[in-house]
Scaffold this active site. Structure first.
Site, PDB file in Angstrom:
ATOM      1  N   HIS A  72      49.250  -9.560 -18.667  1.00 42.17           N
ATOM      2  CA  HIS A  72      49.864  -8.236 -18.478  1.00 42.17           C
ATOM      3  C   HIS A  72      48.900  -7.148 -18.934  1.00 42.17           C
ATOM      4  O   HIS A  72      48.329  -7.240 -20.018  1.00 42.17           O
ATOM      5  CB  HIS A  72      51.160  -8.122 -19.304  1.00 42.17           C
ATOM      6  CG  HIS A  72      52.294  -8.894 -18.728  1.00 42.17           C
ATOM      7  ND1 HIS A  72      53.572  -8.741 -19.179  1.00 42.17           N
ATOM      8  CD2 HIS A  72      52.358  -9.823 -17.737  1.00 42.17           C
ATOM      9  CE1 HIS A  72      54.395  -9.524 -18.482  1.00 42.17           C
ATOM     10  NE2 HIS A  72      53.670 -10.201 -17.604  1.00 42.17           N
ATOM     11  N   TYR A 201      60.394  -2.172 -23.725  1.00 46.17           N
ATOM     12  CA  TYR A 201      60.994  -1.907 -25.037  1.00 46.17           C
ATOM     13  C   TYR A 201      61.835  -0.640 -24.889  1.00 46.17           C
ATOM     14  O   TYR A 201      61.348   0.370 -24.391  1.00 46.17           O
ATOM     15  CB  TYR A 201      59.915  -1.613 -26.084  1.00 46.17           C
ATOM     16  CG  TYR A 201      59.064  -2.785 -26.506  1.00 46.17           C
ATOM     17  CD1 TYR A 201      57.972  -3.206 -25.743  1.00 46.17           C
ATOM     18  CD2 TYR A 201      59.334  -3.469 -27.695  1.00 46.17           C
ATOM     19  CE1 TYR A 201      57.179  -4.265 -26.144  1.00 46.17           C
ATOM     20  CE2 TYR A 201      58.526  -4.532 -28.116  1.00 46.17           C
ATOM     21  CZ  TYR A 201      57.462  -4.922 -27.335  1.00 46.17           C
ATOM     22  OH  TYR A 201      56.678  -5.974 -27.737  1.00 46.17           O
ATOM     23  N   PRO A 295      59.269  -8.715 -35.375  1.00 48.12           N
ATOM     24  CA  PRO A 295      58.737  -9.158 -34.071  1.00 48.12           C
ATOM     25  C   PRO A 295      58.517  -8.020 -33.072  1.00 48.12           C
ATOM     26  O   PRO A 295      57.968  -8.234 -32.010  1.00 48.12           O
ATOM     27  CB  PRO A 295      59.790 -10.137 -33.570  1.00 48.12           C
ATOM     28  CG  PRO A 295      61.012  -9.836 -34.336  1.00 48.12           C
ATOM     29  CD  PRO A 295      60.595  -9.258 -35.639  1.00 48.12           C
ATOM     30  N   LYS A 299      53.426  -9.743 -33.294  1.00 53.43           N
ATOM     31  CA  LYS A 299      52.256 -10.110 -34.102  1.00 53.43           C
ATOM     32  C   LYS A 299      52.377 -11.454 -34.803  1.00 53.43           C
ATOM     33  O   LYS A 299      51.363 -12.021 -35.215  1.00 53.43           O
ATOM     34  CB  LYS A 299      52.040  -9.038 -35.195  1.00 53.43           C
ATOM     35  CG  LYS A 299      51.611  -7.701 -34.672  1.00 53.43           C
ATOM     36  CD  LYS A 299      50.229  -7.752 -34.043  1.00 53.43           C
ATOM     37  CE  LYS A 299      50.127  -6.789 -32.869  1.00 53.43           C
ATOM     38  NZ  LYS A 299      49.240  -7.270 -31.824  1.00 53.43           N
ATOM     39  N   TYR A 387      48.464  -3.364 -30.110  1.00 51.87           N
ATOM     40  CA  TYR A 387      49.317  -4.313 -29.383  1.00 51.87           C
ATOM     41  C   TYR A 387      48.498  -5.454 -28.764  1.00 51.87           C
ATOM     42  O   TYR A 387      48.878  -6.612 -28.856  1.00 51.87           O
ATOM     43  CB  TYR A 387      50.101  -3.582 -28.272  1.00 51.87           C
ATOM     44  CG  TYR A 387      51.274  -4.377 -27.765  1.00 51.87           C
ATOM     45  CD1 TYR A 387      51.154  -5.194 -26.636  1.00 51.87           C
ATOM     46  CD2 TYR A 387      52.501  -4.348 -28.420  1.00 51.87           C
ATOM     47  CE1 TYR A 387      52.231  -5.944 -26.177  1.00 51.87           C
ATOM     48  CE2 TYR A 387      53.585  -5.100 -27.969  1.00 51.87           C
ATOM     49  CZ  TYR A 387      53.438  -5.890 -26.846  1.00 51.87           C
ATOM     50  OH  TYR A 387      54.502  -6.648 -26.409  1.00 51.87           O
TER      51      TYR A 387
HETATM   52  P1  FAS Z   1      56.193 -21.942 -38.050  1.00 47.27           P
HETATM   53  O1  FAS Z   1      57.467 -21.575 -38.759  1.00 47.27           O
HETATM   54  O2  FAS Z   1      56.108 -21.767 -36.581  1.00 47.27           O
HETATM   55  O3  FAS Z   1      55.850 -23.481 -38.319  1.00 47.27           O
HETATM   56  C1  FAS Z   1      56.074 -24.056 -39.582  1.00 47.27           C
HETATM   57  C2  FAS Z   1      56.305 -25.544 -39.348  1.00 47.27           C
HETATM   58  O4  FAS Z   1      56.403 -26.177 -40.633  1.00 47.27           O
HETATM   59  C3  FAS Z   1      57.611 -25.809 -38.612  1.00 47.27           C
HETATM   60  O5  FAS Z   1      57.376 -26.683 -37.528  1.00 47.27           O
HETATM   61  C4  FAS Z   1      58.495 -26.452 -39.674  1.00 47.27           C
HETATM   62  O6  FAS Z   1      59.360 -27.437 -39.113  1.00 47.27           O
HETATM   63  C5  FAS Z   1      57.474 -27.095 -40.596  1.00 47.27           C
HETATM   64  N1  FAS Z   1      57.933 -27.286 -41.971  1.00 47.27           N
HETATM   65  C6  FAS Z   1      58.682 -26.439 -42.725  1.00 47.27           C
HETATM   66  N2  FAS Z   1      58.890 -26.973 -43.951  1.00 47.27           N
HETATM   67  C7  FAS Z   1      58.249 -28.184 -43.965  1.00 47.27           C
HETATM   68  C8  FAS Z   1      58.100 -29.212 -44.936  1.00 47.27           C
HETATM   69  N3  FAS Z   1      58.643 -29.091 -46.141  1.00 47.27           N
HETATM   70  N4  FAS Z   1      57.379 -30.315 -44.607  1.00 47.27           N
HETATM   71  C9  FAS Z   1      56.807 -30.438 -43.386  1.00 47.27           C
HETATM   72  N5  FAS Z   1      56.915 -29.490 -42.405  1.00 47.27           N
HETATM   73  C10 FAS Z   1      57.642 -28.390 -42.709  1.00 47.27           C
HETATM   74  N6  FAS Z   1      56.904 -13.934 -33.525  1.00 47.27           N
HETATM   75  C11 FAS Z   1      56.542 -13.163 -32.479  1.00 47.27           C
HETATM   76  O7  FAS Z   1      55.391 -12.720 -32.421  1.00 47.27           O
HETATM   77  N7  FAS Z   1      57.463 -12.850 -31.495  1.00 47.27           N
HETATM   78  C12 FAS Z   1      58.742 -13.346 -31.520  1.00 47.27           C
HETATM   79  O8  FAS Z   1      59.542 -13.063 -30.637  1.00 47.27           O
HETATM   80  C13 FAS Z   1      59.145 -14.177 -32.570  1.00 47.27           C
HETATM   81  N8  FAS Z   1      60.404 -14.722 -32.604  1.00 47.27           N
HETATM   82  C14 FAS Z   1      60.761 -15.528 -33.652  1.00 47.27           C
HETATM   83  C15 FAS Z   1      62.039 -16.126 -33.712  1.00 47.27           C
HETATM   84  C16 FAS Z   1      62.404 -16.941 -34.792  1.00 47.27           C
HETATM   85  C17 FAS Z   1      63.795 -17.564 -34.836  1.00 47.27           C
HETATM   86  C18 FAS Z   1      61.493 -17.162 -35.846  1.00 47.27           C
HETATM   87  C19 FAS Z   1      61.894 -17.983 -37.058  1.00 47.27           C
HETATM   88  C20 FAS Z   1      60.223 -16.607 -35.794  1.00 47.27           C
HETATM   89  C21 FAS Z   1      59.845 -15.784 -34.690  1.00 47.27           C
HETATM   90  N9  FAS Z   1      58.568 -15.215 -34.589  1.00 47.27           N
HETATM   91  C22 FAS Z   1      58.182 -14.434 -33.570  1.00 47.27           C
HETATM   92  C23 FAS Z   1      57.586 -15.463 -35.570  1.00 47.27           C
HETATM   93  C24 FAS Z   1      57.016 -16.814 -35.269  1.00 47.27           C
HETATM   94  O9  FAS Z   1      56.532 -16.850 -33.952  1.00 47.27           O
HETATM   95  C25 FAS Z   1      55.989 -17.096 -36.304  1.00 47.27           C
HETATM   96  O10 FAS Z   1      55.145 -15.986 -36.533  1.00 47.27           O
HETATM   97  C26 FAS Z   1      55.177 -18.307 -35.979  1.00 47.27           C
HETATM   98  O11 FAS Z   1      56.060 -19.359 -35.716  1.00 47.27           O
HETATM   99  C27 FAS Z   1      54.281 -18.576 -37.179  1.00 47.27           C
HETATM  100  O12 FAS Z   1      53.744 -19.836 -37.021  1.00 47.27           O
HETATM  101  P2  FAS Z   1      53.549 -20.796 -38.298  1.00 47.27           P
HETATM  102  O13 FAS Z   1      52.988 -20.016 -39.407  1.00 47.27           O
HETATM  103  O14 FAS Z   1      52.860 -21.986 -37.765  1.00 47.27           O
HETATM  104  O15 FAS Z   1      55.050 -21.150 -38.779  1.00 47.27           O
HETATM  105  C1  PHB Z   2      59.011 -12.501 -26.571  1.00 48.77           C
HETATM  106  O1  PHB Z   2      58.738 -12.575 -25.358  1.00 48.77           O
HETATM  107  O2  PHB Z   2      59.599 -13.412 -27.197  1.00 48.77           O
HETATM  108  C2  PHB Z   2      58.644 -11.251 -27.343  1.00 48.77           C
HETATM  109  C3  PHB Z   2      57.839 -10.295 -26.741  1.00 48.77           C
HETATM  110  C4  PHB Z   2      57.485  -9.152 -27.455  1.00 48.77           C
HETATM  111  C5  PHB Z   2      57.960  -8.989 -28.743  1.00 48.77           C
HETATM  112  C6  PHB Z   2      58.769  -9.958 -29.344  1.00 48.77           C
HETATM  113  C7  PHB Z   2      59.120 -11.088 -28.639  1.00 48.77           C
HETATM  114  O3  PHB Z   2      57.622  -7.881 -29.443  1.00 48.77           O
END
Ligand code: FAS
Ligand code: PHB
Length: 408
Positions: A72, A201, A295, A299, A387
């Site tokens: 995009h 947005y 979010p 980032k 961004y």
């Molecule tokens: P993660 O949380 O992805 O990964 C951590 C891993 O460690 C998981 O697989 C977990 O199961 C594992 N773990 C935890 N405890 C453990 C233990 N004791 N032993 C072994 N393994 C364990 N970011 C965006 O940019 N845009 C979004 O739209 C967005 N939506 C999100 C929605 C939700 C519901 C959440 C929770 C986060 C969202 N985020 C979003 C942020 C998300 O994308 C994180 O920034 C990203 O997953 C970060 O990656 P990790 O640091 O690898 O952590």
């Molecule tokens: C998504 O596509 O999940 C998304 C995109 C932009 C954002 C957050 C989430 O700022």
């Protein structure tokens, strides 16, 4: 069991770190509490910064992303019934974002690690990380009802916000920075082609909404909701009613509806969070284990990628020549990008969400901020450069490295 680098967590941070270490000839073991199916189906982030795309491509794990990801060149900010496009590509001299689900990145990384003979142990829950201030830290974990231990040279805490790594750092070491917001995001995946080529947005008196996507057949949508809402309070009808109202334009733009999938339907609390330092002894925190950004700036996952890029380079330096300078400065190096991302995510959140505590003056300020960022090239450029992602040379550890385009 023994390895050079023990990695807790198989999210984007843990898996990419394991892959980057492998490319440097450094062995690692990844411990993941959930099953492979679970982590590959978990719907989360959707937007990859240019730097993330470049790194995945350069390190040989970007083939499917290049085929299936959607590049995009702009995003739309919508307010007062009008849409305003921010031309990211033009404003950043050719950089762009790629829409490609986080769960797809996780799938690609797991496949690459297993194909390379990497060790990713699923359903192995780390319960403690010990001897962090020794040269042989140990990760204790449970698998199949039995206790195990993984002895390492280093431990990477990539276990997200709710993991155990951060909590294994002794009291009094960490400084915690946190801001909670009086709203959350309700997210859905709808089986319908996106109603817009690009992300939208929107600022609306009923609350924020975001139109995103996962593929030409799948639309990803979010609405601001109350942090105490229960997903059961939100029927499909109520969700669509809010989305139509908040995304409506004076030109009669229409949002296509479609069946809402169960996966990806959820309410995510909104917080800004960071701990400093991101390291203690031989434990290094990366990704959500160290910081959470709202979010709105897309980032979260990109920060996790930037952290492990710095950590992999530091560990490579140690194993190649015993030098510890990059390791010693890991937290300081990562924190500059973390705080720039915290600032941008907070700014986007403050500009686009309705705060119950706001008065009319605040609402007018928000509309003025949106008016300014969509009418001033300078203002639009600041949004665009953040961004698409600040350049990766920001993390070279030379703190005086200017942000792109500024003089020294
Ligand atoms: P993660 O949380 O992805 O990964 C951590 C891993 O460690 C998981 O697989 C977990 O199961 C594992 N773990 C935890 N405890 C453990 C233990 N004791 N032993 C072994 N393994 C364990 N970011 C965006 O940019 N845009 C979004 O739209 C967005 N939506 C999100 C929605 C939700 C519901 C959440 C929770 C986060 C969202 N985020 C979003 C942020 C998300 O994308 C994180 O920034 C990203 O997953 C970060 O990656 P990790 O640091 O690898 O952590
Ligand atoms: C998504 O596509 O999940 C998304 C995109 C932009 C954002 C957050 C989430 O700022």
């Amino acid at each position: 069991m023994r390895t050079q680098v023990g990695i807790v967590g198989a999210g984007p941070a843990g898996l990419l770190l394991s892959h980057l270490l492998y490319l440097e000839g450094i062995e690692s073991v990844v411990l993941e509490s959930r099953s492979r199916d679970y982590v590959e189906a978990r719907i989360r982030a959707g937007v990859l910064e240019q730097g993330t795309v470049d790194l995945l491509t350069e390190t040989g794990v970007g083939d499917r992303m290049k085929k299936e990801g959607m590049v995009h060149h702009g995003i739309e900010l919508r307010f007062g019934g009008q849409g305003h496009r921010i031309d990211l590509h033009e404003l950043t001299e050719g950089r762009a974002i790629t829409v490609y689900g986080q769960h797809e990145v996780v799938k690609d990384l797991i496949a690459a690690r297993l194909e390379a003979g990497g060790e990713v142990i699923f359903e192995a829950e780390a319960v403690d990380v010990e001897s962090l201030d020794s040269q042989n830290p140990t990760v204790r974990y449970r698998k199949d009802g039995e206790d195990h231990e993984l002895r390492c040279d280093f431990v990477a805490g990539c276990d997200g916000f709710y993991g155990v790594s951060r909590d294994s750092i002794p009291e009094g070491v960490l400084t915690v920075y946190e801001r909670r917001y009086p709203f959350a995001w309700l997210g859905i995946l709808a089986e319908t082609p996106p109603s817009s080529e690009e992300l939208i947005y929107t600022y609306h008196e009923r609350g924020f909404a975001l139109h995103s996507m996962r593929s030409p057949e799948l639309t990803r949508l979010y609405i601001q909701c109350d942090p105490d809402d229960d997903i059961e309070d939100w029927s499909d009808e109520r969700i669509w009613e809010e989305l139509h109202a908040r995304l409506a334009t004076d030109e009669g733009w229409a949002l296509a509806e479609g069946p809402i999938r169960e996966e990806g339907r959820g309410i995510t609390p909104m917080r800004s969070y960071a701990v400093e330092p991101m390291q203690y002894g031989r434990l290094f925190l990366a990704g959500d284990a160290a910081h959470i950004v709202t979010p709105t700036g897309a980032k979260g996952m990109n920060l996790a990628v930037a952290d492990v890029r710095v950590l992999a380079r530091a560990l490579a330096g140690f194993y190649a020549s015993g030098q510890t300078e990059l390791l010693d400065r890991y937290s300081e190096t990562c924190m500059r990008r973390v705080w720039l991302a915290q600032r941008f995510s907070w700014w986007m959140t403050a500009m686009l969400h309705r705060f119950d505590s706001s008065d009319e003056f605040q609402h007018r300020l928000q509309l003025t901020e949106l008016d300014y960022v969509t009418s001033s090239r300078s203002a639009a450029k600041t949004l665009a450069e953040n961004y698409v992602g600040l350049p990766m040379d920001l993390d070279l550890g030379t703190a005086s490295t200017p942000v792109q385009g500024t003089s020294a």
